[in-house]
Design an enzyme around this catalytic site. Structure first.
Site, PDB file in Angstrom:
ATOM      1  N   ASP A  93      29.182  38.923  36.840  1.00  0.00           N
ATOM      2  CA  ASP A  93      29.222  37.748  35.962  1.00  0.00           C
ATOM      3  C   ASP A  93      28.127  36.713  36.230  1.00  0.00           C
ATOM      4  O   ASP A  93      28.399  35.503  36.233  1.00  0.00           O
ATOM      5  CB  ASP A  93      30.591  37.066  36.066  1.00  0.00           C
ATOM      6  CG  ASP A  93      31.730  37.975  35.684  1.00  0.00           C
ATOM      7  OD1 ASP A  93      31.477  39.065  35.144  1.00  0.00           O
ATOM      8  OD2 ASP A  93      32.895  37.601  35.942  1.00  0.00           O
ATOM      9  N   LYS A 142      33.563  42.975  30.526  1.00  0.00           N
ATOM     10  CA  LYS A 142      34.932  43.030  31.059  1.00  0.00           C
ATOM     11  C   LYS A 142      35.740  41.869  30.482  1.00  0.00           C
ATOM     12  O   LYS A 142      35.237  40.759  30.358  1.00  0.00           O
ATOM     13  CB  LYS A 142      34.950  43.017  32.587  1.00  0.00           C
ATOM     14  CG  LYS A 142      34.458  41.763  33.276  1.00  0.00           C
ATOM     15  CD  LYS A 142      34.545  41.945  34.797  1.00  0.00           C
ATOM     16  CE  LYS A 142      34.086  40.711  35.545  1.00  0.00           C
ATOM     17  NZ  LYS A 142      34.966  39.551  35.373  1.00  0.00           N
ATOM     18  N   CYS A 148      36.503  36.578  40.223  1.00  0.00           N
ATOM     19  CA  CYS A 148      36.148  37.905  39.717  1.00  0.00           C
ATOM     20  C   CYS A 148      35.584  38.834  40.787  1.00  0.00           C
ATOM     21  O   CYS A 148      35.832  40.044  40.750  1.00  0.00           O
ATOM     22  CB  CYS A 148      35.167  37.769  38.559  1.00  0.00           C
ATOM     23  SG  CYS A 148      35.893  36.956  37.111  1.00  0.00           S
TER      24      CYS A 148
END
EC number: 3.5.1.110
Length: 231
Positions: A25, A134, A167
């Site tokens: 990310d 995702k 995450c």
């Protein structure tokens, strides 16, 4: 060819060509002023060194034959993938909560195709890398990550990215449950929240779920002299 990475709580030996670097990310949303985390009140002022360290780690990993996998967290423009009131994600996602509080941001945070969703300018996937969307914190949830890894015989995963305590840790934990060995490079990650969140996540990882190292040590482990020492 095997190499040994100095890490906490102990060193770990792996074959780079049967390993992957997971970049979690590294989007404007998480690493750039004006992105989702910044607008939601989280401090992103110290992410620049993390971006530089990820660049260094990715370059070394790619040169050593490691697969590079980039994740982008987010949803479709209508946020159908985010889930409605029947999903806990609807209630806990700070991006969704921020947009409900500030309706003028609707459609701008973590929406596919938006500036917020894009990877930061400094980090550009190369041919042969894999880029995966995702919809939740874990990179294993509703993605082909596990099958991608298993089909290539990959068991060792080296994690970088944001946020360490959300995450990154979620993906590493799920990998642990699926029998993958997870290492996090602590200076190539950044937390969402106070500094103690970073420390707590790293404590959890090195104590219960994986290993912790740093970019310089990782790059040294991938150098030709390190392979020679193992050989």
């Amino acid at each position: 060819m095997m190499t040994t990475l100095t890490a906490r709580p102990e060193a770990i030996t792996f074959d780079p060509q049967q390993s992957a670097q997971i970049v979690v990310d590294m989007q404007n949303a998480y690493a750039t002023p004006g992105g989702y985390l910044d607008l939601a009140g989280f401090d992103v002022s110290t992410t620049r060194p993390v971006i530089a360290n990820i660049q260094t780690a990715v370059t070394a990993a790619r040169a050593a034959g490691m697969l590079i996998i980039w994740f982008q967290n987010g949803w479709d423009e209508q946020y159908v993938e985010a889930g409605g009131p029947g999903s806990p994600n609807f209630h806990k996602s700070n991006a969704l909560k921020t947009m409900r509080k500030q309706p003028q941001l609707q459609g701008k945070l973590l929406a596919k195709g938006s500036w917020d969703y894009q990877l930061v300018d400094e980090l550009v996937p190369q041919p042969g890398d894999i880029v995966l969307p995702k919809p939740r914190y874990s990179g294993f949830f509703n993605t082909p990550l596990d099958s991608i890894l298993r089909s290539r015989g990959i068991r060792h995963l080296v994690f970088t990215g944001i946020a360490t305590n959300v995450c990154v840790e979620s993906t590493l934990r799920d990998g642990f449950f699926l029998e993958h060995f997870g290492v996090v490079l602590e200076d190539a990650t950044h937390q969402a929240g106070p500094e103690f969140a970073q420390k707590a996540a790293l404590f959890n990882i090195e104590t219960f779920f994986g290993w912790v190292s740093d970019v310089e040590t990782f790059c040294d482990a991938l150098s030709p002299t390190s392979f020679a020492r193992i050989a």
